[in-house]
Design an enzyme around this catalytic site. Structure first.
Site, PDB file in Angstrom:
ATOM      1  N   ASP A 108     -11.293 -21.941 -15.057  1.00  0.00           N
ATOM      2  CA  ASP A 108     -10.056 -22.152 -14.401  1.00  0.00           C
ATOM      3  C   ASP A 108     -10.419 -21.473 -13.281  1.00  0.00           C
ATOM      4  OD1 ASP A 108      -8.268 -23.261 -13.957  1.00  0.00           O
ATOM      5  OD2 ASP A 108      -6.407 -21.769 -15.259  1.00  0.00           O
ATOM      6  N   ASN A 143     -18.345 -36.436  -4.546  1.00  0.00           N
ATOM      7  CA  ASN A 143     -19.567 -36.790  -5.089  1.00  0.00           C
ATOM      8  C   ASN A 143     -20.185 -37.326  -4.443  1.00  0.00           C
ATOM      9  OD1 ASN A 143     -18.253 -34.117  -6.842  1.00  0.00           O
ATOM     10  ND2 ASN A 143     -16.994 -35.856  -7.095  1.00  0.00           N
ATOM     11  N   ILE A 175     -11.883 -21.674  -4.242  1.00  0.00           N
ATOM     12  CA  ILE A 175     -12.117 -22.488  -3.100  1.00  0.00           C
ATOM     13  C   ILE A 175     -11.312 -22.153  -2.006  1.00  0.00           C
ATOM     14  CG2 ILE A 175     -12.456 -24.869  -3.291  1.00  0.00           C
ATOM     15  CD1 ILE A 175     -14.861 -22.943  -1.872  1.00  0.00           C
ATOM     16  N   TYR A 177      -6.463 -36.612  -1.316  1.00  0.00           N
ATOM     17  CA  TYR A 177      -8.052 -35.239  -1.381  1.00  0.00           C
ATOM     18  C   TYR A 177      -9.231 -34.717  -3.081  1.00  0.00           C
ATOM     19  CZ  TYR A 177      -8.363 -29.846  -2.467  1.00  0.00           C
ATOM     20  OH  TYR A 177      -9.066 -28.812  -3.413  1.00  0.00           O
ATOM     21  N   TYR A 178      -8.186 -35.585  -3.965  1.00  0.00           N
ATOM     22  CA  TYR A 178      -9.124 -35.771  -4.670  1.00  0.00           C
ATOM     23  C   TYR A 178     -10.233 -36.835  -4.674  1.00  0.00           C
ATOM     24  CZ  TYR A 178      -6.713 -31.662  -7.404  1.00  0.00           C
ATOM     25  OH  TYR A 178      -6.758 -30.824  -8.058  1.00  0.00           O
ATOM     26  N   HIS A 237     -18.318 -25.787 -10.074  1.00  0.00           N
ATOM     27  CA  HIS A 237     -17.409 -24.981 -11.014  1.00  0.00           C
ATOM     28  C   HIS A 237     -17.609 -24.172 -11.450  1.00  0.00           C
ATOM     29  CE1 HIS A 237     -13.769 -27.381 -11.227  1.00  0.00           C
ATOM     30  NE2 HIS A 237     -13.095 -26.440 -12.930  1.00  0.00           N
ATOM     31  N   ARG A 275      -8.728 -22.887  -6.893  1.00  0.00           N
ATOM     32  CA  ARG A 275      -6.969 -21.883  -6.014  1.00  0.00           C
ATOM     33  C   ARG A 275      -7.885 -21.568  -5.090  1.00  0.00           C
ATOM     34  NH1 ARG A 275      -3.750 -20.881 -11.025  1.00  0.00           N
ATOM     35  NH2 ARG A 275      -5.440 -21.908 -12.219  1.00  0.00           N
TER      36      ARG A 275
HETATM   37  N1  LIG Z   1     -13.082 -35.879  -8.609  1.00  0.00           N
HETATM   38  C1  LIG Z   1     -13.431 -34.458  -8.228  1.00  0.00           C
HETATM   39  N2  LIG Z   1     -14.552 -33.689  -7.554  1.00  0.00           N
HETATM   40  C2  LIG Z   1     -14.913 -32.814  -7.854  1.00  0.00           C
HETATM   41  N3  LIG Z   1     -13.652 -31.399  -7.287  1.00  0.00           N
HETATM   42  C3  LIG Z   1     -12.717 -32.024  -8.254  1.00  0.00           C
HETATM   43  C4  LIG Z   1     -12.594 -33.084  -8.851  1.00  0.00           C
HETATM   44  N4  LIG Z   1     -11.357 -32.978  -8.391  1.00  0.00           N
HETATM   45  C5  LIG Z   1     -10.484 -31.684  -8.540  1.00  0.00           C
HETATM   46  N5  LIG Z   1     -11.783 -31.319  -8.305  1.00  0.00           N
HETATM   47  C6  LIG Z   1     -11.516 -29.927  -7.734  1.00  0.00           C
HETATM   48  O1  LIG Z   1     -11.634 -29.138  -8.937  1.00  0.00           O
HETATM   49  C7  LIG Z   1     -10.126 -28.267  -8.823  1.00  0.00           C
HETATM   50  C8  LIG Z   1      -9.197 -28.449 -10.465  1.00  0.00           C
HETATM   51  O2  LIG Z   1     -10.252 -27.012 -10.950  1.00  0.00           O
HETATM   52  P1  LIG Z   1      -9.399 -25.902 -11.433  1.00  0.00           P
HETATM   53  O3  LIG Z   1      -8.503 -26.318 -12.793  1.00  0.00           O
HETATM   54  O4  LIG Z   1     -10.648 -25.187 -12.321  1.00  0.00           O
HETATM   55  O5  LIG Z   1      -9.217 -24.900 -10.557  1.00  0.00           O
HETATM   56  P2  LIG Z   1      -7.399 -24.353 -11.008  1.00  0.00           P
HETATM   57  O6  LIG Z   1      -7.664 -24.075  -8.964  1.00  0.00           O
HETATM   58  O7  LIG Z   1      -7.233 -24.229 -11.940  1.00  0.00           O
HETATM   59  O8  LIG Z   1      -6.769 -25.830 -10.453  1.00  0.00           O
HETATM   60  P3  LIG Z   1      -6.292 -26.792  -8.821  1.00  0.00           P
HETATM   61  O9  LIG Z   1      -8.005 -26.826  -8.400  1.00  0.00           O
HETATM   62  O10 LIG Z   1      -6.321 -27.780  -9.663  1.00  0.00           O
HETATM   63  O11 LIG Z   1      -5.835 -25.895  -8.304  1.00  0.00           O
HETATM   64  C9  LIG Z   1      -9.143 -29.190  -7.764  1.00  0.00           C
HETATM   65  O12 LIG Z   1      -8.545 -28.502  -7.110  1.00  0.00           O
HETATM   66  C10 LIG Z   1     -10.083 -29.551  -6.775  1.00  0.00           C
HETATM   67  O13 LIG Z   1     -10.482 -29.283  -5.702  1.00  0.00           O
HETATM   68 MG   LIG Z   2      -6.599 -24.937 -13.321  1.00  0.00          MG
END
Ligand SMILES: Nc1ncnc2c1ncn2[C@@H]1O[C@H](COP(=O)(O)OP(=O)(O)OP(=O)(O)O)[C@@H](O)[C@H]1O
Ligand SMILES: [Mg+2]
Length: 318
Positions: free
Chosen positions: A190, A230, A196, A222-223, A186, A194
């Site tokens: 934020d 993990n 990755i 997906y989640y 991570h 999107r």
């Molecule tokens: N349980 C989990 N374990 C690992 N990674 C996860 C898990 N749940 C969500 N994620 C990842 O984290 C991302 C969310 O992170 P972040 O908010 O920084 O990204 P975003 O681009 O703003 O939002 P999103 O990823 O929801 O599109 C999810 O899209 C997913 O790829």
């Molecule tokens: Mg986000």
């Protein structure tokens, strides 16, 4: 951290073979007809943007996303931020296509940072293209991402891992592991998801695949798959990404002149053909990735050939 449980492999050999075979079909036809290619890219631009942003929580519909990107219309009642997210994602994809052309390397950290820069531009400019310098939490996740002090080093290790591929993973496995380890680290405050979902496709596209687009409808799956990864189990994530990839492979192949891949809804096939399986069972095989199939809306589509291949492979295994 870089030891990976590869026990899913045996079960995925048929899936991987099939995806590689489809990629070969495409490669043989390159360069693809310009008109067909342009049309596919335009429609993928919209659905990729819609799906990735919608997974993140953007409330624009597919049609609204299309109006913003293709017609330059603003949607009443939707925030400026949501409009920026759509436009930014479009710019990020255009940037991605230029990165794909540069095949002198597999992956650079600047590729990742530049994609992220597009994603957060005009929204969170202070974080755009910058690694986080503080803690983050992921709602609903079964772990807490590593301390900010470790982010830079871990990301470098991940990029090394992708470049050197010490476990000899195939392209699909490598993209999947890259996706998972990235969101585990991570690296950003934020926009990790999107970014990755773009960067994973940079790997695939540099290897000649079309992009794998994870659909909003599959968000829960997906989640859940990420949570399992993990815990060290990559099976479900491998399936989610393989299915996403197969869907776009099918779209590309279907657009080739003289294509004989004809996909129909499983219910139609069951009606027309005398098959040894019912609709329920075929749908189950499709969901599990055991037959060549993909999901469009709520329906699974497959081909006669896919079912015949499955029957043949069953006989072989017995
Ligand atoms: N349980 C989990 N374990 C690992 N990674 C996860 C898990 N749940 C969500 N994620 C990842 O984290 C991302 C969310 O992170 P972040 O908010 O920084 O990204 P975003 O681009 O703003 O939002 P999103 O990823 O929801 O599109 C999810 O899209 C997913 O790829
Ligand atoms: Mg986000």
């Amino acid at each position: 951290m870089w030891d990976i449980d590869l026990t899913y492999r045996e079960e995925f050999q048929d899936v991987f073979d099939r995806l590689l075979e489809k990629k070969e079909v495409l490669e043989k036809q390159r360069p693809l007809p310009a008109v067909a290619l342009k049309k596919i890219r335009e429609s993928l631009m919209i659905e990729w943007t819609y799906n990735s942003n919608s997974i993140e929580g953007n409330t624009l519909s597919l049609r609204e996303t299309q109006m913003i990107l293709q017609e330059g219309i603003t949607i009443k009642g939707k925030s400026l931020r949501e409009h920026f997210e759509a436009k930014n994602h479009e710019s990020a994809i255009n940037h991605l296509y230029t990165l794909v052309e540069n095949t002198s390397h597999i992956l650079l950290s600047s590729d990742i940072l530049s994609l992220h820069g597009y994603i957060l531009r005009s929204i969170e400019d202070e974080f755009a293209g910058r690694l986080r310098n503080g803690g983050v939490r992921i709602a609903g996740a079964n772990f807490t991402p590593p301390n900010a002090r470790k982010v830079s080093g871990l990301l470098d290790e991940l990029i090394q891992f992708v470049q050197n591929n010490p476990l000899g993973l195939n392209d699909i496995e490598l993209a999947t592991v890259f996706h998972h380890k990235f969101v585990w680290i991570h690296p950003f405050f934020d926009g990790n998801g999107r970014t990755i979902r773009l960067a994973m496709n940079l790997l695939l596209m540099r290897k000649g695949f079309p992009p794998a687009i994870i659909l909003k409808n599959d968000r829960k799956k997906y989640y859940d798959a990420l949570n399992q990864a993990n815990k060290g189990n990559y099976k479900k994530l491998m399936l989610v990404i393989s299915q996403a990839l197969e869907r776009t492979l099918n779209i590309y192949i279907g657009a080739l002149p003289g294509s004989d891949y004809e996909y129909t809804e499983i219910s139609n096939l069951v009606e027309e053909e005398s098959l040894p399986y019912g609709q329920e069972y075929l749908s189950l095989l499709a969901r599990q990735g055991k037959i060549d199939a993909y999901k469009e809306g709520r329906n699974w589509l497959t081909t006669k050939k896919a079912i015949k291949d499955y029957i043949k492979s069953r006989k072989r295994k017995r």
